[in-house]
Motif scaffolding. Structure first.
Motif, PDB file in Angstrom:
ATOM      1  N   UNK A 214       0.840  -1.200   0.000  1.00 15.76           N
ATOM      2  CA  UNK A 214       0.000   0.000   0.000  1.00 15.76           C
ATOM      3  C   UNK A 214       0.878   1.254   0.000  1.00 15.76           C
ATOM      4  N   UNK A 215       1.973   1.220   0.759  1.00 21.14           N
ATOM      5  CA  UNK A 215       2.873   2.369   0.818  1.00 21.14           C
ATOM      6  C   UNK A 215       3.494   2.648  -0.544  1.00 21.14           C
ATOM      7  N   UNK A 216       3.908   1.574  -1.244  1.00 20.18           N
ATOM      8  CA  UNK A 216       4.574   1.752  -2.534  1.00 20.18           C
ATOM      9  C   UNK A 216       3.590   2.094  -3.651  1.00 20.18           C
ATOM     10  N   UNK A 217       2.438   1.426  -3.667  1.00 23.75           N
ATOM     11  CA  UNK A 217       1.529   1.529  -4.800  1.00 23.75           C
ATOM     12  C   UNK A 217       0.457   2.595  -4.597  1.00 23.75           C
ATOM     13  N   UNK A 218       0.199   2.974  -3.337  1.00 23.17           N
ATOM     14  CA  UNK A 218      -0.909   3.878  -3.048  1.00 23.17           C
ATOM     15  C   UNK A 218      -0.873   5.165  -3.839  1.00 23.17           C
ATOM     16  N   UNK A 219       0.313   5.774  -3.941  1.00 22.61           N
ATOM     17  CA  UNK A 219       0.426   7.037  -4.662  1.00 22.61           C
ATOM     18  C   UNK A 219       0.068   6.854  -6.133  1.00 22.61           C
ATOM     19  N   UNK A 220       0.531   5.748  -6.729  1.00 18.75           N
ATOM     20  CA  UNK A 220       0.233   5.501  -8.138  1.00 18.75           C
ATOM     21  C   UNK A 220      -1.249   5.261  -8.366  1.00 18.75           C
ATOM     22  N   UNK A 221      -1.885   4.552  -7.437  1.00 18.74           N
ATOM     23  CA  UNK A 221      -3.327   4.304  -7.576  1.00 18.74           C
ATOM     24  C   UNK A 221      -4.092   5.615  -7.533  1.00 18.74           C
ATOM     25  N   UNK A 222      -3.737   6.493  -6.592  1.00 13.67           N
ATOM     26  CA  UNK A 222      -4.419   7.791  -6.491  1.00 13.67           C
ATOM     27  C   UNK A 222      -4.171   8.645  -7.737  1.00 13.67           C
ATOM     28  N   UNK A 223      -2.944   8.591  -8.270  1.00 16.81           N
ATOM     29  CA  UNK A 223      -2.661   9.313  -9.517  1.00 16.81           C
ATOM     30  C   UNK A 223      -3.512   8.749 -10.646  1.00 16.81           C
ATOM     31  N   UNK A 224      -3.574   7.411 -10.730  1.00 20.45           N
ATOM     32  CA  UNK A 224      -4.355   6.769 -11.778  1.00 20.45           C
ATOM     33  C   UNK A 224      -5.825   7.135 -11.705  1.00 20.45           C
ATOM     34  N   UNK A 225      -6.386   7.118 -10.498  1.00 19.34           N
ATOM     35  CA  UNK A 225      -7.798   7.469 -10.325  1.00 19.34           C
ATOM     36  C   UNK A 225      -8.029   8.941 -10.676  1.00 19.34           C
TER      37      UNK A 225
END
Length: 394
Positions: A214-225
């Motif tokens: 979650x720490x690594x991927x969370x930022x990318x998911x929020x950017x993607x959304x």
């Protein structure tokens, strides 16, 4: 307009939260029982068995593109063949639980099948392209470069330089810790003055994986959304149809080829990690891109500009260029195979492209029920994992 953007963004987050949580939890639990570092010495030769092993272990691994690249580097340093390490990367970014679950919730079963079948085709095509195209001298130089501390460069990119210095340590130290998890945890428990079951130990390890993912991927998911919400609100349907040339009858070979190329190019420019791609893939599908174009877009998260910078740092410029070419060609061939193969089998989605994209998802429905269960589970696992150190990745 602002209200519509915020509403669309919040709806998308709400729609995918349960699937992401479940996927990350399953991934963390399985990785706690099956450390990927145990298989490095079994991947030295490229054959059906080793490709299958690399694919299987990758599918049970992290979904973060940057973590996958770091682990593939570790496998190469342990003696894995180049194609096997790349197969691990493809599987760990495209065949993992969370992607398949979110794909199902947003786009339906046909896209889950497309991702699974496409991922396997992609791996076979990629292995063939490596054998046919990439000079052995480039592979040898890349392997030597991978063994150097820091991977040969110091360029900063996206958010992954920091993560990957930790990730590299994580691959050497944390995987080592996990190989000897029993001894480490036993000592810790002994110091604490109490015994602990093996299952409980592994669940603690799983929580650490969950926190790290979650720490690594969370930022990318929020950017993607966020990107998906902006595009879904601001870009009219006619603009998408003009881009993908899909207005009218059945697309011919040239249109399908262009859709695969366009999907890959959009992915390269979107800068988004694998799971964050799925919401944007739904936007492209609603806009009119071909079925294969959607899968090419998802598969091309391995050649975003930040990922190419990672490859350059790990393996050098030449190897990074060959990797980009192999993954790009592989995604296009895979897309065309899926378009024609699924059409022949009658598996292509038909009818209007109904994608909610965060609209009308709030209310008492199955999404709400699943989120009521997922939110406390995810929060608990995240906090517990943070107490464990979260896999040394903060």
């Amino acid at each position: 307009m602002i209200v519509e953007l915020i509403s669309s963004w919040a709806g998308m987050v709400w729609e995918i939260f349960w699937g992401l949580s479940l996927g990350f939890l399953l991934s963390g639990v399985i990785r706690a029982w099956v450390p990927a570092s145990l298989v490095g010495d079994k991947l030295g030769e490229v054959n059906p068995a080793s490709l299958s092993l690399a694919t299987g272990v990758g599918a049970l691994s992290s979904s973060c593109s940057y973590a996958a690249a770091s682990m593939a580097r570790t496998l190469i340093m342990k003696g894995a063949a180049w194609a096997n390490a790349m197969a691990f990367m493809v599987a760990s970014t495209n065949l993992v639980f969370e992607i398949l679950i979110v794909l199902f919730s947003l786009l339906g079963l046909a896209f889950v099948l497309g991702e699974l079948v496409g991922g396997l085709i992609f791996i076979l095509v990629m292995a063939g392209l490596v054998k046919l195209l990439v000079p052995q001298a480039v592979i040898d130089a890349a392997r030597e470069n991978a063994g150097r501390e820091g991977g040969g460069g110091h360029e900063h990119h996206h958010h992954d330089d920091h993560d990957h210095d930790h990730d590299h340590d994580h691959d050497h130290d944390h995987d080592h810790d996990h190989d000897h998890d029993h001894d480490h945890d036993h000592d810790h428990d002994h110091d604490a003055g109490h015994a602990e079951s093996g299952t409980w130990r592994r669940l603690r390890t799983a929580a650490g994986h969950f926190h790290m993912d979650v720490t690594m991927v969370g930022k990318d998911i929020l950017i993607g959304v966020t990107v998906a919400a902006v595009l879904s609100v601001l870009v009219p349907q006619s603009a998408w149809q003009a881009l993908f040339l899909t207005e009218g009858g059945d697309p011919d070979f040239g249109v399908l080829l262009w859709n695969a190329v366009a999907g890959s190019i959009v992915a390269v420019l979107a800068f988004v990690c694998s799971v964050g791609n799925i919401v944007l893939a739904a936007v492209l599908w609603k806009g009119g891109i071909s079925f294969g174009g959607v899968i090419a877009f998802i598969l091309s998260d391995l050649i975003t500009l930040p990922m190419l910078s990672v490859y350059r740092r790990y393996y050098g410029w030449k190897a990074a260029g060959w990797m980009a070419l192999v993954f790009f060609l592989g995604a296009i061939v895979t897309a065309l195979c899926l378009d024609y193969g699924f059409a022949a089998l009658g598996w292509l989605p038909e009818g209007p492209r109904e994608v909610s994209l965060g609209r009308d998802v709030f209310g008492w429905n199955y999404v709400t029920l699943l989120n009521v269960i997922a939110i406390p589970l995810a929060l608990g696992a995240f906090l517990w994992g943070r107490r464990q150190g979260g896999g040394h990745c903060h």
